[in-house]
Design a protein around this motif. Sequence first.
Motif, PDB file in Angstrom:
ATOM      1  N   LEU A   1       0.825  -1.206   0.000  1.00  0.00           N
ATOM      2  CA  LEU A   1       0.000   0.000   0.000  1.00  0.00           C
ATOM      3  C   LEU A   1       0.853   1.247   0.000  1.00  0.00           C
ATOM      4  CD1 LEU A   1      -2.744  -1.072   2.568  1.00  0.00           C
ATOM      5  CD2 LEU A   1      -2.843  -1.156   0.067  1.00  0.00           C
ATOM      6  N   GLU A   2       2.102   1.129   0.503  1.00  0.00           N
ATOM      7  CA  GLU A   2       2.980   2.296   0.577  1.00  0.00           C
ATOM      8  C   GLU A   2       3.723   2.550  -0.724  1.00  0.00           C
ATOM      9  OE1 GLU A   2       3.347  -0.406   2.351  1.00  0.00           O
ATOM     10  OE2 GLU A   2       2.838  -0.024   4.436  1.00  0.00           O
ATOM     11  N   SER A   3       3.656   1.614  -1.688  1.00  0.00           N
ATOM     12  CA  SER A   3       4.417   1.766  -2.918  1.00  0.00           C
ATOM     13  C   SER A   3       3.499   2.099  -4.075  1.00  0.00           C
ATOM     14  CB  SER A   3       5.211   0.496  -3.226  1.00  0.00           C
ATOM     15  OG  SER A   3       4.335  -0.579  -3.485  1.00  0.00           O
ATOM     16  N   GLN A   4       4.100   2.569  -5.149  1.00  0.00           N
ATOM     17  CA  GLN A   4       3.346   2.944  -6.322  1.00  0.00           C
ATOM     18  C   GLN A   4       4.221   2.750  -7.547  1.00  0.00           C
ATOM     19  OE1 GLN A   4       2.382   7.039  -5.660  1.00  0.00           O
ATOM     20  NE2 GLN A   4       4.493   7.713  -5.620  1.00  0.00           N
ATOM     21  N   PRO A   5       3.613   2.596  -8.721  1.00  0.00           N
ATOM     22  CA  PRO A   5       4.443   2.445  -9.929  1.00  0.00           C
ATOM     23  C   PRO A   5       5.286   3.686 -10.171  1.00  0.00           C
ATOM     24  CG  PRO A   5       2.157   1.811 -10.336  1.00  0.00           C
ATOM     25  CD  PRO A   5       2.177   2.455  -8.996  1.00  0.00           C
ATOM     26  N   TYR A   6       6.501   3.451 -10.612  1.00  0.00           N
ATOM     27  CA  TYR A   6       7.441   4.550 -10.841  1.00  0.00           C
ATOM     28  C   TYR A   6       8.088   4.341 -12.206  1.00  0.00           C
ATOM     29  CZ  TYR A   6      11.407   7.702 -10.210  1.00  0.00           C
ATOM     30  OH  TYR A   6      12.327   8.701 -10.362  1.00  0.00           O
ATOM     31  N   GLU A   7       7.921   5.324 -13.094  1.00  0.00           N
ATOM     32  CA  GLU A   7       8.460   5.225 -14.448  1.00  0.00           C
ATOM     33  C   GLU A   7       9.925   5.640 -14.422  1.00  0.00           C
ATOM     34  OE1 GLU A   7       7.343   6.614 -19.020  1.00  0.00           O
ATOM     35  OE2 GLU A   7       6.086   7.203 -17.320  1.00  0.00           O
ATOM     36  N   ALA A   8      10.812   4.637 -14.396  1.00  0.00           N
ATOM     37  CA  ALA A   8      12.239   4.898 -14.278  1.00  0.00           C
ATOM     38  C   ALA A   8      12.893   5.170 -15.625  1.00  0.00           C
ATOM     39  CB  ALA A   8      12.936   3.721 -13.601  1.00  0.00           C
ATOM     40  N   LEU A   9      12.394   4.561 -16.691  1.00  0.00           N
ATOM     41  CA  LEU A   9      13.028   4.701 -18.012  1.00  0.00           C
ATOM     42  C   LEU A   9      11.956   4.772 -19.080  1.00  0.00           C
ATOM     43  CD1 LEU A   9      15.548   4.655 -19.882  1.00  0.00           C
ATOM     44  CD2 LEU A   9      15.409   2.157 -19.827  1.00  0.00           C
ATOM     45  N   THR A  10      12.121   5.718 -20.013  1.00  0.00           N
ATOM     46  CA  THR A  10      11.214   5.855 -21.150  1.00  0.00           C
ATOM     47  C   THR A  10      12.040   6.028 -22.412  1.00  0.00           C
ATOM     48  OG1 THR A  10       9.575   6.962 -19.750  1.00  0.00           O
ATOM     49  CG2 THR A  10       9.288   7.125 -22.135  1.00  0.00           C
ATOM     50  N   ILE A  11      11.759   5.216 -23.429  1.00  0.00           N
ATOM     51  CA  ILE A  11      12.444   5.313 -24.720  1.00  0.00           C
ATOM     52  C   ILE A  11      11.360   5.392 -25.806  1.00  0.00           C
ATOM     53  CG2 ILE A  11      14.047   4.250 -26.341  1.00  0.00           C
ATOM     54  CD1 ILE A  11      15.283   2.747 -24.002  1.00  0.00           C
ATOM     55  N   THR A  12      11.363   6.480 -26.562  1.00  0.00           N
ATOM     56  CA  THR A  12      10.353   6.700 -27.593  1.00  0.00           C
ATOM     57  C   THR A  12      11.031   6.864 -28.943  1.00  0.00           C
ATOM     58  OG1 THR A  12       8.936   7.832 -25.979  1.00  0.00           O
ATOM     59  CG2 THR A  12       8.422   8.141 -28.309  1.00  0.00           C
ATOM     60  N   LEU A  13      10.541   6.132 -29.942  1.00  0.00           N
ATOM     61  CA  LEU A  13      11.019   6.229 -31.325  1.00  0.00           C
ATOM     62  C   LEU A  13       9.871   6.735 -32.179  1.00  0.00           C
ATOM     63  CD1 LEU A  13      12.490   3.623 -29.904  1.00  0.00           C
ATOM     64  CD2 LEU A  13      13.440   3.303 -32.189  1.00  0.00           C
ATOM     65  N   ARG A  14      10.139   7.763 -33.011  1.00  0.00           N
ATOM     66  CA  ARG A  14       9.098   8.352 -33.847  1.00  0.00           C
ATOM     67  C   ARG A  14       9.643   8.625 -35.245  1.00  0.00           C
ATOM     68  NH1 ARG A  14       7.003  13.642 -31.267  1.00  0.00           N
ATOM     69  NH2 ARG A  14       9.239  14.063 -31.236  1.00  0.00           N
ATOM     70  N   GLY A  15       8.754   8.606 -36.188  1.00  0.00           N
ATOM     71  CA  GLY A  15       9.123   8.931 -37.557  1.00  0.00           C
ATOM     72  C   GLY A  15       7.903   9.336 -38.365  1.00  0.00           C
ATOM     73  N   LYS A  16       8.147   9.852 -39.585  1.00  0.00           N
ATOM     74  CA  LYS A  16       7.061  10.250 -40.470  1.00  0.00           C
ATOM     75  C   LYS A  16       7.353   9.763 -41.886  1.00  0.00           C
ATOM     76  CE  LYS A  16       5.232  14.474 -38.314  1.00  0.00           C
ATOM     77  NZ  LYS A  16       4.912  15.910 -38.531  1.00  0.00           N
ATOM     78  N   TYR A  17       6.263   9.471 -42.597  1.00  0.00           N
ATOM     79  CA  TYR A  17       6.350   9.194 -44.028  1.00  0.00           C
ATOM     80  C   TYR A  17       5.484  10.216 -44.756  1.00  0.00           C
ATOM     81  CZ  TYR A  17       6.064   7.007 -48.583  1.00  0.00           C
ATOM     82  OH  TYR A  17       6.130   6.766 -49.928  1.00  0.00           O
ATOM     83  N   PHE A  18       6.088  10.905 -45.747  1.00  0.00           N
ATOM     84  CA  PHE A  18       5.393  11.964 -46.485  1.00  0.00           C
ATOM     85  C   PHE A  18       5.025  11.448 -47.874  1.00  0.00           C
ATOM     86  CE2 PHE A  18       8.500  14.101 -43.686  1.00  0.00           C
ATOM     87  CZ  PHE A  18       7.609  14.769 -42.847  1.00  0.00           C
ATOM     88  N   PHE A  19       3.718  11.400 -48.156  1.00  0.00           N
ATOM     89  CA  PHE A  19       3.278  11.040 -49.501  1.00  0.00           C
ATOM     90  C   PHE A  19       3.557  12.182 -50.475  1.00  0.00           C
ATOM     91  CE2 PHE A  19       0.630   8.582 -46.581  1.00  0.00           C
ATOM     92  CZ  PHE A  19       0.815   7.289 -47.074  1.00  0.00           C
ATOM     93  N   ASP A  20       3.460  13.410 -49.984  1.00  0.00           N
ATOM     94  CA  ASP A  20       3.753  14.588 -50.811  1.00  0.00           C
ATOM     95  C   ASP A  20       5.077  15.164 -50.313  1.00  0.00           C
ATOM     96  OD1 ASP A  20       3.900  16.906 -52.240  1.00  0.00           O
ATOM     97  OD2 ASP A  20       2.047  17.802 -51.435  1.00  0.00           O
ATOM     98  N   ARG A  21       6.166  14.894 -51.020  1.00  0.00           N
ATOM     99  CA  ARG A  21       7.499  15.300 -50.568  1.00  0.00           C
ATOM    100  C   ARG A  21       7.730  16.799 -50.738  1.00  0.00           C
ATOM    101  NH1 ARG A  21      11.764  11.836 -53.605  1.00  0.00           N
ATOM    102  NH2 ARG A  21      10.431  12.412 -55.367  1.00  0.00           N
TER     103      ARG A  21
END
Length: 849
Positions: free
Chosen positions: A627-647
Motif C-alpha cells: 500500500l505504501e508503494s506505487q508504480p514509478y516510471e524509471a526509463l522511457t524510450i520513444t522512437l518516432r518517424g514520419k512518411y510523407f506522400f507529398d514530398r
Amino acid sequence: MEVLSLHLRIAFRSSTPTVILLFALVSAIIGAASRVASGQQTNPVDRKVTNPMTDTPNVNPLTNDQPVRQRPSRSQDPLAGSDSLSVDSATQAVTGPENARVFVYEGNVDARIGTFRLQADKVTVYEATNQVIADGNVVFDQGDQQRITGSRAEWNYRTKTGFFLDSTGFSNQTQDGTRVYFTADRVERVSLDTIVATNVQITACDEEVPKWSFHAHRARIKTGDRVSVYSPKLRVKGVPIFYLPYASVSLKQRDRSSGFLTPTFGGSGAKGFRISNSYYQTLGRSADITFRNDIYSKRGIGLGADLRTRANSRSFLNLGFYLVKDRVLGHKIDADHPDQGGSSFYAEGVHYFPNGFIAAADVNVTSNLAFRQVFSDNVQQVISPEERSQVFVNKDHNDFSFNFLARSQVTSLPNSRISIRELPSLSIEKRGSPLDFFKKLPLYFSFEAVADGVSRSETVEDLISFRRDAGGDPIVTPSIVQRLDFHPRLQLPLYFSGVSVTATAGGRVTFYSNSIDPTNRAILSRNITRGYGEFELDIRPPALAKDYHRRDGSFFFRHLIEPYITYRRIKGVNNFDRIIRFDYADALADTNEVEFGIANRFFTRRSTENVSSAAKKAARTNEKASLESQPYEALTITLRGKYFFDRYFGGALVPGQRNQFYPINTFSGFSYGGVPRAFSPLNIEARYRPRRSVFVDVRTDIDTRGGGLRALSTTFGINRPLVQAFQSFYYTRAIELVPGLKQFADARGKEPGTLRGSQWSPSFFLGNREEGLFGGASFFFDFQTRPGKGHTSLISSTVTMGYSWDCCAVTVQNYTFNVGVRQENRLVFGFRLNGIGSFGTEQIGQRFR
C-alpha cells in the motif's frame, strides 16, 4: 525591505588560481583564529554572569526565560503588591522613615515587576524615588525580548529607565532568527523599549574575540524594531576592515523602511572601477521603489529604478529601467572605442481581477544589442539573439475563452534585425463540447476566431549581401496588416476492443490585407485569403505489458509498449509563397503524411516519501501488501518517424534552401527540410530517472538516407544534500548528401539548413552553504565557433568557493565573459554576517544587471 544591505566587490584582471589563493588565505586566518577561541565558548552574556542562582543567568540567553522555582521563605518583601516591586533575597535590611525607607537586599537578589526582572549580588531600593541600585553580577531581563548584564546598575522601577555599567546583553531576534549581542561601557535605558549604548561592540558570534563585530561610539537599540549604529567600524577577529557613517539592523520579523542602501564596489578591465549607490523608498504597505546610480570609471554613468507592487496575495507587478550614458568618462568616442550606451526596460506581473479576468505581462525592451552584451551580467541575455515582450488578458466563461494579446519580438542576426509585432490581437476560443443533437455519437465541436493587427520590419546593415542570401529586399510591412482567422473543428473519439481511435476534421480561413511578391519580397497592398481543409486520424492499439521478476520471485520491473499511428492531411494552401510570415499561423503548408511511433516504458516500484527503509524492503519482497508503494516510471524510450506522400508539400518546399513550416517544424528541434524526402529522420528520445534526485535525458535524430547521426542533445542532473551537478550538451552535423540528392546541396556541398555546432554547459556545487566548506563552478563552452585552436572555447564561467561558520560566512567568486564585444574578468569577495546581511550579493530587483 532591509535598509542595511552591504556589498563589497573587488575586481582584478587575475586568474582563477589567484582567486583560490586569496580565498584560502582569508579562510585560513579566520579559521585559525576560530579554532584558538572555540574551546567550550559561551555567549558574551553568559561570560559576564557568575551569579549561582540556578534559574537565572547561568542559562543560554537564546532560550526563553526559565520558570522561577519556589524557594523556602527567607525574607518577605514589604513592597509586594499587584503592580509592585517584588524582591527575593538571602538577607535584607530596612532603614529610614515611612514612605522614605531604604531597603538593602543581599545574596542572590531577584527583583521582579511585571515582565521585568533584575538580579544581582546586592540591591538597594529607595522607596521615595522608586530607584533601584544594583551591584555585582547585574542581570536585567525584559521577558525574552532583551537581556542586559553589568557590574552596576541604577534603575527606576516606575518609569522603567536607568543605566548599566560595563554591560553586555542581547536583543530579540533579527529577521533571519539571529540574536544580536552587544558589549558596552555604559547602557542607558531611556524609555520602555529603547536603550542607548556607549562605546559599544555588536556581534552575533558566541566568542571572546568574535569573528565579526561592529564597534561604535554610540548605538541605539529599540526592542522589536531595529538597532541603529552611528559611525561603526567593521572588525574581523578584532582587525578593522572598513568604516561606515551609519548602519541599521532590523529586529522586526517583517520590515520595510525607507533609506539609503550601502554603496557597492566592483569593476572590470573594460569598464573600470564601479561604485553603485541606491535609495529605497516605501510606497505604502504594498509597494516600494529603489533608485540606482552607477559610475563606471572608464565608461560613463548609469541610472535606474525598480518598482515593486502587490495588489493582493496572488497579484504583483514589477517594473524598472536602466540606462547608461557611455564614454562620458575614460576614452572618448572613436573607431576603437564606440559608444555602446543605451537603455533597457522590463515589466513582469500577474493580476487576478474580482470579475474573473486575468492579466499577465512579461516585457523586455533593450535599445541595442551592444548595450545588452556589454552591461548585462547574465550570460543568457548576452548571447541570446531574441528579445520578446507580451501582454495577455484572459476571461473564461463556460466553454469559451476571450483573450487579448499584444506581443513583439526582436531578433538580432549578424546582418539584420527583424522586428515583429502583434498589436492588437483579439481571439475567442471555444473548447470542445459534445453536440446535443447527436445523442449516441460522441461528436465534439470547437473553434478559434482571431482578429489582429500584425507587422514585420527587417533592418539590414549590408543590403547587397542580404539580397544575395535572402533573394530579395528586406521586408517592411505597413504598421498594421489586418489578419482575420477562423478555425472550426469536429472531433470524434471512439474506443472499442482496447483500441482508441480519434478522428478530427476541420477547416480554416485566413484573410490578410497585404501580401508579398515571391520574386523580390516586395510588400503588396493586394489582399489575400488562405483556406484549407484538414483531417487527422489517430489510432492507439492496446498497450503490451510484461512483468519481469528476480530469481527469488520478487518483482523487478514492468515493460510497457505503447504504439501509435497518425494519418494527417491538409489540403488547400495554394498561395503559400504569397503569405507574409509573422508567426507560426502563417508558416503552414499542405501535407499528406503518416506519423508512427512506439514508446517503451519501464516501471519499478517506489515507496512513498514517508515510509521507512524496512517498509520499502517488505514491499520489494512482497512480504506484505504494498500500500505504501506505487508504480514509478524509471526509463522511457520513444522512437518516432514520419512518411510523407507529398514530398514537396504542395509546392511549399523549395529544394536547395532551408525550409521551416508546419508540419516539418514540429517533429524535431533541428531542421530537416532542405531536400524533398519521403521519410523524416528517426527521432529517438530517452529519459532515465532511477530516483528523484538523478535524471538523464538523451534526444537524437538519425538520418534515414544514409546521413547517420544528424543531431544529439543530452542533459544530466543530480541533486543530493551535499552534491548538485547539472550539464547540457548538444551537437549537430552539416549533413553530407547521398549521390541521389547532390543536386540539392548548398554552396558548401551540404544539406541546406544543417550546420555543424557543439555547445556544452556543465555546472556543479559541493557542500552546504550554511556549514563548513562549499564551492562550485559553472561553464559555458562553444566548441564550434571557437574550437580552441588559438581561441578559447570558453564563453563564460563562474567559480565559487566559500566557508560558513556559526555566525558568518565568506565567499569568493570569479566571473569571466568572452563573447561578442564582451571580454571581461571579475573577482567578487563576499561575506555574510548573521543578523546583519550579506556583503557582495547582487542588488535587489535589478533585472538587467
